[in-house]
Design a protein around this motif. Structure first.
Motif, PDB file in Angstrom:
ATOM      1  N   ASP A  96      50.928  41.320  45.497  1.00 54.81           N
ATOM      2  CA  ASP A  96      50.470  39.931  45.286  1.00 54.81           C
ATOM      3  C   ASP A  96      51.462  39.288  44.262  1.00 54.81           C
ATOM      4  O   ASP A  96      51.672  37.910  44.072  1.00 54.81           O
ATOM      5  CB  ASP A  96      49.106  40.072  44.710  1.00 54.81           C
ATOM      6  N   VAL A 346      41.141  32.949  53.355  1.00 61.51           N
ATOM      7  CA  VAL A 346      40.591  32.875  52.052  1.00 61.51           C
ATOM      8  C   VAL A 346      39.067  33.021  51.962  1.00 61.51           C
ATOM      9  O   VAL A 346      38.209  32.584  52.714  1.00 61.51           O
ATOM     10  CB  VAL A 346      41.013  31.297  51.640  1.00 61.51           C
ATOM     11  N   HIS A 347      38.490  33.915  51.082  1.00 61.13           N
ATOM     12  CA  HIS A 347      37.073  34.181  50.933  1.00 61.13           C
ATOM     13  C   HIS A 347      36.863  33.823  49.621  1.00 61.13           C
ATOM     14  O   HIS A 347      37.609  33.772  48.733  1.00 61.13           O
ATOM     15  CB  HIS A 347      36.990  35.619  51.582  1.00 61.13           C
ATOM     16  N   GLY A 348      35.591  34.224  49.495  1.00 62.19           N
ATOM     17  CA  GLY A 348      34.941  34.461  48.129  1.00 62.19           C
ATOM     18  C   GLY A 348      35.576  35.101  46.875  1.00 62.19           C
ATOM     19  O   GLY A 348      35.523  34.726  45.783  1.00 62.19           O
ATOM     20  N   GLY A 350      38.830  35.590  46.474  1.00 62.09           N
ATOM     21  CA  GLY A 350      39.997  34.552  46.080  1.00 62.09           C
ATOM     22  C   GLY A 350      40.960  35.715  46.068  1.00 62.09           C
ATOM     23  O   GLY A 350      41.655  36.368  46.988  1.00 62.09           O
ATOM     24  N   SER A 351      41.723  35.748  44.774  1.00 62.20           N
ATOM     25  CA  SER A 351      43.137  36.568  44.692  1.00 62.20           C
ATOM     26  C   SER A 351      42.710  37.936  44.680  1.00 62.20           C
ATOM     27  O   SER A 351      43.679  38.806  44.799  1.00 62.20           O
ATOM     28  CB  SER A 351      43.665  36.189  43.599  1.00 62.20           C
ATOM     29  N   TRP A 352      41.472  38.379  44.539  1.00 63.31           N
ATOM     30  CA  TRP A 352      41.042  39.905  44.423  1.00 63.31           C
ATOM     31  C   TRP A 352      40.910  40.332  46.017  1.00 63.31           C
ATOM     32  O   TRP A 352      41.070  41.506  46.243  1.00 63.31           O
ATOM     33  CB  TRP A 352      39.763  39.845  43.810  1.00 63.31           C
ATOM     34  N   TYR A 353      40.818  39.436  46.926  1.00 61.83           N
ATOM     35  CA  TYR A 353      40.441  39.979  48.308  1.00 61.83           C
ATOM     36  C   TYR A 353      41.427  41.020  48.992  1.00 61.83           C
ATOM     37  O   TYR A 353      41.155  41.951  49.494  1.00 61.83           O
ATOM     38  CB  TYR A 353      40.472  38.610  49.273  1.00 61.83           C
ATOM     39  N   GLN A 408      33.785  38.370  54.807  1.00 65.22           N
ATOM     40  CA  GLN A 408      34.593  39.401  54.192  1.00 65.22           C
ATOM     41  C   GLN A 408      34.041  40.730  54.337  1.00 65.22           C
ATOM     42  O   GLN A 408      34.929  41.670  54.288  1.00 65.22           O
ATOM     43  CB  GLN A 408      34.707  38.885  52.654  1.00 65.22           C
TER      44      GLN A 408
END
Length: 444
Positions: A96, A346-348, A350-353, A408
């Protein structure tokens, strides 16, 4: 899912089944088939006499379970397995950060494509020259290369201040290629080293490989939480990862070079290899303070070696295992990590997915490295292994439709299943395949 996502990890350090013996081959550089088989997981060989503490008489059927240091060796194998992929998994886990620095260059895909060809090519060269390569020097060289490469990745980022220039990206690609060369040295050498020892050692080493992914994923979640709202937080987390990886690779050099060869059970198996005609264990025995010729170990004037199977014959006998490993990692690396970083939407979270998906894969892969210890879960039938491996390809349409239409939670479940099947089937193949072989057959 693009063709560039089909990575062939299985051909590298694991699919050269029987080239395992490249680290521990006999006088003519080949293993031989024998009616004397290795013990199954957790099963000792027949007991004829207790083991001597240091210089074990390998000619009398000493029970390896009674030799001191068994569980220490299991722990050390786990640590060495952890070190074998710590550097590379750190690079994958901080993808990332690299996507932020190099947004146009597809880091997770390109770096993996740099890594794999060098691992495959180096493994092929080492397999071809198996009997002329000293395993101790090979493994130490691999861990040293891991250390130097990790250090270079850290220095590169510090020197460029995290700037995404084409020069720094090419430098990172070179580091990834060096990881591939180091991986071919270490994993091939260690598997060859452990293939004639207890199956628990092999299982522990591969569990350590999976643990490196789980550990780096756990640390990544912690560092992201700690630095997420700070200035340059992603870079700080990445630098911390590279520093930890560099330090651990440095530790592995000394663990393998000075501690592992002095364990009594390791001495036992290496002396046994020497007694069966291996000529690549002399430095290992010397590191343990044993300076005996093979003839002295056997109590005869000359070691006479019968016909041995060639590398080609060994591969023909085990072609199904080779195909199993190849297909396991073709599927796994077509999804992990490139697909998870670039094609899951893209899901809820976010950058953690993507980080959560990678973490779930690594944790489940680690858990599955231990499930073959349960007898009723372990697959040893060759046909059943092939069916299980082929059935995994149903995951390809499952991932495609899940990424396109599902939430997700379903993707997390699928990634977990991918990790579970990857770890379980890898251990089943790697512990079943060496059975029925020993380093060589020795006769008068």
């Amino acid at each position: 899912m693009s063709v560039s996502g089909i990575y062939v990890r299985g051909v590298t350090d694991q699919c050269w089944t029987r080239a395992w013996w490249m680290g521990r081959t006999c006088k003519h550089g080949r293993a031989s088939s024998s009616e004397e088989t290795r013990p199954t997981m957790g099963t000792p060989w027949p007991v004829n006499q207790p083991a001597m503490r240091n210089n074990i008489n390998v000619d009398r059927g000493v029970d390896p379970v009674r030799v001191e240091g068994r569980w220490k060796a299991v722990a050390v194998c786990w640590v060495l397995g952890l070190g074998s992929l710590m550097a590379w998994n750190s690079t994958l886990t901080i993808s990332d950060y690299y996507y932020q620095v190099f947004p146009k260059y597809h880091p997770s895909r390109v770096l993996t494509l740099m890594y794999q060809p060098f691992a495959v090519g180096t493994m092929a060269i080492l397999a071809y020259n198996e009997s002329r390569i000293d395993t101790r020097r090979r493994n130490i060289a691999g861990y040293c290369l891991f250390f130097v490469s990790s250090l270079l990745a850290l220095v590169l980022d510090l020197a460029t201040h995290g700037k995404g220039s084409i020069g720094s990206y090419l430098g990172l690609c070179i580091v990834s290629a060096a990881y591939g060369v180091a991986d071919a040295h270490v994993q091939g050498g260690m598997v060859g080293d452990l293939a004639f020892m207890l199956p628990e050692f092999m299982q522990s080493f591969f569990a350590g490989l999976a643990a490196s992914g789980a550990l780096t994923s756990g640390l990544r979640l912690i560092t992201k939480a700690a630095f997420d709202n700070t200035h340059d937080g992603l870079r700080k987390g990445a630098l911390l990862f590279l520093a930890i990886s560099t330090s651990f690779e440095f530790l592995c050099i000394f663990v393998y070079a000075y501690y592992f060869p002095k364990l009594p059970i390791v001495k036992y198996f290496r002396q046994k290899a020497a007694s069966e005609g291996s000529k690549t264990v002399s430095n290992d025995l010397a590191a343990a303070g044993i300076h005996q010729a093979r003839s002295a170990l056997l109590g005869v004037d000359e070691v006479k070696v019968p016909d041995r199977l060639t590398l080609k014959q060994l591969m023909v006998q085990n072609v199904d295992y080779i195909v199993d490993l190849y297909l396991i990692y073709v599927l796994t690396l077509s999804i992990f990590p490139g697909f998870l970083y670039e094609n899951t939407g893209v899901h809820g979270l976010g950058s953690w997915y993507a980080i959560v998906l990678v973490a779930m894969y690594n944790v489940c892969d680690l858990i599955a490295r231990y499930t073959p210890l349960i007898d009723w879960l372990r697959i040893e039938n060759r046909a059943a292994l092939m069916v299980a491996v082929l059935a995994r390809f149903l995951l390809i349409p499952a991932f495609y439709f899940t990424a396109k239409y599902a939430a997700q939670g379903w993707m997390i479940m699928l990634v977990s299943f991918l990790g579970l099947t990857n770890g379980h089937l890898t251990i089943c193949v790697m512990t079943a395949a060496p059975k029925g072989y020993k380093v060589s057959s020795v006769s008068e």
